[in-house]
Design a protein around this motif. Structure first.
Motif, mmCIF file in Angstrom:
data_model
loop_
_atom_site.group_PDB
_atom_site.id
_atom_site.type_symbol
_atom_site.label_atom_id
_atom_site.label_comp_id
_atom_site.label_asym_id
_atom_site.label_seq_id
_atom_site.Cartn_x
_atom_site.Cartn_y
_atom_site.Cartn_z
ATOM 1 N N UNK A 218 19.203 7.844 12.430
ATOM 2 C CA UNK A 218 19.480 6.741 11.511
ATOM 3 C C UNK A 218 19.580 7.288 10.086
ATOM 4 N N UNK A 219 20.530 6.748 9.324
ATOM 5 C CA UNK A 219 20.744 7.225 7.960
ATOM 6 C C UNK A 219 20.144 6.304 6.905
ATOM 7 N N UNK A 220 19.713 5.106 7.324
ATOM 8 C CA UNK A 220 19.077 4.182 6.388
ATOM 9 C C UNK A 220 18.291 3.157 7.196
ATOM 10 N N UNK A 221 17.447 2.377 6.517
ATOM 11 C CA UNK A 221 16.712 1.339 7.225
ATOM 12 C C UNK A 221 15.484 0.877 6.471
ATOM 13 N N UNK A 222 14.725 0.040 7.138
ATOM 14 C CA UNK A 222 13.556 -0.596 6.544
ATOM 15 C C UNK A 222 12.370 0.361 6.438
ATOM 16 N N UNK A 223 11.491 0.064 5.487
ATOM 17 C CA UNK A 223 10.200 0.754 5.338
ATOM 18 C C UNK A 223 9.107 -0.240 5.722
ATOM 19 N N UNK A 224 8.122 0.232 6.465
ATOM 20 C CA UNK A 224 7.012 -0.634 6.854
ATOM 21 C C UNK A 224 5.728 0.150 7.041
ATOM 22 N N UNK A 225 4.617 -0.555 6.983
ATOM 23 C CA UNK A 225 3.297 0.033 7.194
ATOM 24 C C UNK A 225 2.736 -0.513 8.499
ATOM 25 N N UNK A 226 2.289 0.378 9.370
ATOM 26 C CA UNK A 226 1.920 -0.022 10.727
ATOM 27 C C UNK A 226 0.441 -0.373 10.882
ATOM 28 N N UNK A 227 0.205 -1.418 11.689
ATOM 29 C CA UNK A 227 -1.113 -1.708 12.244
ATOM 30 C C UNK A 227 -0.926 -1.653 13.755
#
Length: 244
Positions: A218-227
């Motif tokens: 993937x060349x782009x996408x969302x950022x997230x913090x995992x639980x």
């Protein structure tokens, strides 16, 4: 982080097999990027509200300026959940944050990711792994995808539709683990450029990945913090910054 554990024997086979393969010539691994100055970084969490973020606030809250994910025996997840940054889908970027995680915790910084259909606040894509036991902290893992891409201490290249090839070493994974502070604040720093991904903890390069798999990368996408699903755990993030 991972959904299935990988037996130690399999990891040994995986590493040995990778070392004997020839790295693909599509894209050469570029020299390791240096950790850059912070003056161009922009805060993306205000320490007070969820402005710019979206997630399950029955599991996430803000406490003393810290974005906190909490799971207890009386309030448990059915699937991994993420606090997702809604400010865009970065391609080339640097990310910095300080984190602290309980000994039984499992988390990570998700990036270049996409939403998972029918899974509330679920993401799939690259992940800079974090866990309280520091078994996996610093590695590159693809959530709901190809799995382990580069373990801590590995320089890995991923050919098209094949397992990662280990092309070099950043040091002994146990020695690198000593650079991570248990049950204390650590800094995670990601340098993501093109198909080249560097994961730092406390200024130390922990894994390096070059993804030549043009079908699956993937060349782009969302950022997230995992639980992560667990009997109980707590993870905290603060001073979250981004440079694009």
């Amino acid at each position: 982080m991972k959904y299935l554990s990988v037996p130690a024997a399999m990891l040994v086979v995986f590493t040995m097999a990778g070392c004997n393969d020839t790295a693909p010539k599509e894209t050469q691994t570029v020299p390791q990027d240096s950790v850059t100055a912070t003056n161009d970084f922009v805060p993306i969490f205000d320490g007070k509200t969820f402005t710019g973020w979206d997630g399950d606030t029955s599991f996430w809250h803000i406490e003393n300026g810290v974005l906190t994910g909490l799971e207890t025996k009386d309030h448990q997840l059915k699937s991994n959940t993420f606090m997702i940054w809604k400010g865009g889908e970065p391609s080339d970027f640097e990310f910095k944050a300080e984190y602290r995680i309980s000994a039984d915790g499992n988390s990570g910084v998700q990036y270049r990711s996409e939403m998972v259909k029918d899974v509330p606040y679920g993401l799939k894509g690259y992940q800079a792994d974090i866990d309280g036991a520091d078994t996996y902290t610093g590695q590159n893992y693809e959530e709901r995808g190809r799995g382990f891409l580069a373990m801590r201490g590995q320089i890995a290249t991923i050919p098209a539709n094949e397992k990662p090839v280990i092309t070099g070493s950043l040091g002994n994974p146990d020695s690198l683990k000593q650079k991570i502070k248990a049950n204390d604040w650590n800094e995670i720093h990601l340098v993501i450029k093109g198909n080249h991904m560097l994961h730092y903890i406390n200024g130390v390069l922990m894994s390096e990945t070059t993804d030549n798999d043009t079908t699956n990368r993937k060349s782009k996408g969302l950022i997230g913090l995992q639980l992560h699903v667990a009997p109980s755990m707590k993870v905290e993030y603060k001073n979250i910054q981004l440079k694009q």
